[in-house]
Design an enzyme around this catalytic site. Structure first.
Site, short mmCIF file in Angstrom:
data_model
loop_
_atom_site.label_atom_id
_atom_site.label_comp_id
_atom_site.label_asym_id
_atom_site.label_seq_id
_atom_site.Cartn_x
_atom_site.Cartn_y
_atom_site.Cartn_z
N HIS A 1 5.97 15.69 -16.07
CA HIS A 1 6.41 16.35 -14.85
C HIS A 1 5.33 16.29 -13.76
O HIS A 1 5.63 16.08 -12.59
CB HIS A 1 6.75 17.82 -15.15
CG HIS A 1 8.07 18.00 -15.82
ND1 HIS A 1 9.27 17.80 -15.19
CD2 HIS A 1 8.38 18.35 -17.09
CE1 HIS A 1 10.26 18.04 -16.03
NE2 HIS A 1 9.75 18.38 -17.19
N ASP B 1 33.66 14.80 -12.44
CA ASP B 1 33.57 16.22 -12.11
C ASP B 1 32.47 16.85 -12.97
O ASP B 1 32.70 17.22 -14.12
CB ASP B 1 34.92 16.89 -12.37
CG ASP B 1 34.96 18.34 -11.92
OD1 ASP B 1 33.89 18.96 -11.76
OD2 ASP B 1 36.07 18.87 -11.75
N LYS C 1 20.60 22.44 -21.72
CA LYS C 1 20.40 21.96 -20.36
C LYS C 1 19.75 20.59 -20.38
O LYS C 1 20.07 19.71 -19.58
CB LYS C 1 19.55 22.96 -19.58
CG LYS C 1 19.39 22.63 -18.08
CD LYS C 1 18.15 21.83 -17.80
CE LYS C 1 17.99 21.56 -16.31
NZ LYS C 1 16.83 20.69 -16.01
N GLU D 1 15.89 15.47 -10.45
CA GLU D 1 14.75 15.93 -11.25
C GLU D 1 13.85 14.75 -11.61
O GLU D 1 14.34 13.72 -12.09
CB GLU D 1 15.25 16.63 -12.51
CG GLU D 1 14.16 17.35 -13.28
CD GLU D 1 14.69 18.23 -14.40
OE1 GLU D 1 13.97 18.37 -15.40
OE2 GLU D 1 15.81 18.75 -14.28
#
Length: 423
Positions: A374, A277, A261, A79
Site C-alpha cells: 500500500h 451491477d 471485502k 484502490e
C-alpha cells in the site's frame, strides 16, 4: 453553492453550464468530470441529469490460468494495490496448476408479495404453476429460445408479517435479467391475486441470487509460497498462518467483513469493468455470507498434506449481455479481452479472481504485513501531487519508498533533486 432546482429538465449542455457556474471548479476537476464528448453523450442516455463521468482506472491482472485457459482480466478500481495483488496470486497459483471453477445455471427469482391470503388461498397458489407457466410464456419466449425461461415457482408464508411470497424461478441465460424478471412478476400478478384471493403489495426481483452460484478452488504447493517470505518463515509456516487466518474469519464476523471485502475487491472490479451491477453483486455476496444466521467468510483455506487449498463459493449474477454490459464501448472492450464469455463463464472467471484477491490479502497479512504494498502505491500518488509525471513519477515514488519518507514535502524535495540530476 447555488440552487440547482429543476436541473434535470435542461439538456446536457445547459446542465453542464449551470453546474460550472454553481461551483468554483479547479480546471483539472472540470476536465476530469467532463470526459470526452462520447463519454458525455453516453452518460446522457444512461443516467438522469448527467453532466459527465467519473473516470475509474482500468488495469489488467494478467497470468490467470482458469480451467486450463489463459486470461488477462480487466479490472476497474481506484484502490492502489488491488490489481497488483491479483496478478501476484495468479502467478503463484498458476505454478501449482491454476484455478478450477464451476457454476450453476443462471437462475434468478422474481417475487410477488401478497396480502390478505388465507390458508385456503395459499393452498390454491400451490396448484397454479401450470397456469403461471402459460401466462409467462410470451414474456419469457426469447429466453426460452436461448435455452432459458421459466423453471418453477414456490410459495411461502412469512412468519414475521401477514404476507405470502410467491417466487418465480427464471433462467435468464447471459443476462442479469432484472427487467425481464420484474416484467414476469407483474405479468403473473393478476393470476396470483385471483388464485389466492389476496392483493399484491409489490412485484420485484430478488438480488439474493442464491441459485446462481459460482465457485473456485486452487491448490498451492508449500514450496510455491516460500520465495519472498520473511527470514525464518518457510512455505509450511506461511500455509499454516493463512489457514489460521481463514479460521478466524469464519469464526469472527468483525474479521469476516474485511476478509470478504478483500474478495469483492476483485469481483467488484471485474463487475465494474464489464458494466455489471456492482451493488447487486455485492448484496448477493454478503447475503450469502450471512445465510447461516451469522456473518461468515466466503472463502476457506486449509492445509492438506504439503498443499494449501483455497475454496470460494458465492452467488455471482454477472451478465454478458443486456443493460450497460453490451451497450457501453468500455464494457465491450473488457468482454472482448476475455473472449466474449457467456454469463456462466464470466462468473467462473469472477470466482477465480475473487479467490486470488483473497489469497494475496491474507498472505500479506500473515507474512510481511499489508502496508508494504500500500505504501509503495501511496508514494506514487505523492509523486504525482508534487508535479512528477510519467517515468519521472515512478522514479520519485521509488526513491520515496527506499527512503521511507512518505509525505508531500519529501516528494517535492525528491522531485527537485531528480530534476537537478542529484541522487
Amino acid at each position: 453553492m447555488t440552487s440547482l432546482s429543476g436541473f434535470h429538465r435542461h439538456d446536457l449542455d445547459v446542465r453542464r453550464e449551470l453546474l460550472r457556474r454553481a461551483a468554483a471548479f479547479e480546471p483539472d476537476e472540470w476536465d476530469a468530470i467532463s470526459g470526452t464528448p462520447l463519454d458525455r453523450d453516453l452518460a446522457d442516455v444512461m443516467v438522469e441529469a448527467a453532466v459527465g463521468c467519473t473516470p475509474v482506472p482500468v488495469g489488467i491482472a494478467e497470468g490467470f490460468l482458469v480451467d486450463g485457459e489463459d486470461f488477462a482480466i480487466p479490472m476497474a478500481v481506484e484502490e492502489p494495490s488491488v490489481i497488483a495483488a491479483a496478478g501476484f496470486a495468479a502467478r503463484i497459483v498458476r505454478a501449482s496448476g491454476g484455478f478450477r471453477t464451476w457454476a450453476t445455471e443462471p437462475v434468478m427469482r422474481a417475487q410477488v408479495f401478497l396480502e390478505g391470503v388465507d390458508d385456503e388461498g395459499e393452498r390454491r397458489l400451490g396448484g397454479c404453476e401450470p397456469r403461471i407457466r402459460d401466462v409467462l410464456a410470451p414474456v419469457l419466449s426469447s429466453l426460452q429460445q436461448r435455452g432459458g425461461g421459466f423453471r418453477g415457482m414456490s410459495v411461502a408464508r412469512l412468519a414475521a408479517c401477514p404476507v405470502v411470497r410467491v417466487d418465480l424461478l427464471v433462467d435468464v441465460r447471459d443476462a442479469m435479467g432484472a427487467n425481464r424478471l420484474n416484467t414476469a412478476a407483474e405479468a403473473a400478478r393478476p393470476l396470483l391475486e385471483e388464485a389466492s384471493g389476496g392483493r399484491a403489495l409489490m412485484c420485484i426481483l430478488s438480488n439474493e441470487a442464491r441459485e446462481r452460484l459460482a465457485g473456485a478452488e486452487c491448490r498451492i504447493a508449500f514450496r510455491r509460497l516460500a520465495p519472498g517470505l520473511p527470514d525464518g518463515m518457510d512455505g509450511r509456516e506461511a500455509a499454516r498462518r493463512i489457514a489460521a487466518a481463514s479460521g478466524i474469519a469464519n469464526a469472527d464476523p468483525s474479521r469476516a467483513v474485511t476478509h470478504n471485502k478483500g474478495i469483492m475487491n476483485g469481483i467488484s472490479s471485474l463487475a465494474l469493468a464489464t458494466m455489471n451491477d456492482t451493488r447487486a453483486v455485492e448484496a448477493a455476496a454478503h447475503a450469502w455470507a450471512a445465510r447461516s444466521g451469522a456473518y461468515r467468510a466466503l472463502s476457506e483455506w486449509v492445509v492438506d498434506g504439503e498443499t494449501l487449498v483455497g475454496r470460494l463459493e458465492i452467488p455471482l449474477p454477472l451478465a454478458s449481455v443486456g443493460g450497460s454490459v453490451d451497450f457501453h464501448p468500455a464494457a465491450r472492450a473488457s468482454l472482448r479481452l476475455l473472449g466474449f464469455p457467456g454469463a456462466t463463464r464470466l462468473s467462473r472467471i469472477g470466482a477465480a479472481l475473487g479467490l486470488a484477491q483473497n489469497f494475496s490479502a491474507v498472505y500479506a497479512l500473515v507474512t510481511r504485513g499489508i502496508q508494504e504494498g500500500h505504501l509503495r502505491k501511496h508514494a506514487a500518488r505523492l509523486a504525482w501531487a508534487a508535479g512528477a509525471r510519467g517515468a519521472e513519477a515512478r522514479e520519485v515514488a521509488d526513491r520515496l519508498s527506499r527512503d521511507g519518507t512518505l509525505d508531500a514535502r519529501s516528494a517535492r524535495q525528491t522531485l527537485s533533486r531528480l530534476r537537478e540530476g542529484r541522487p
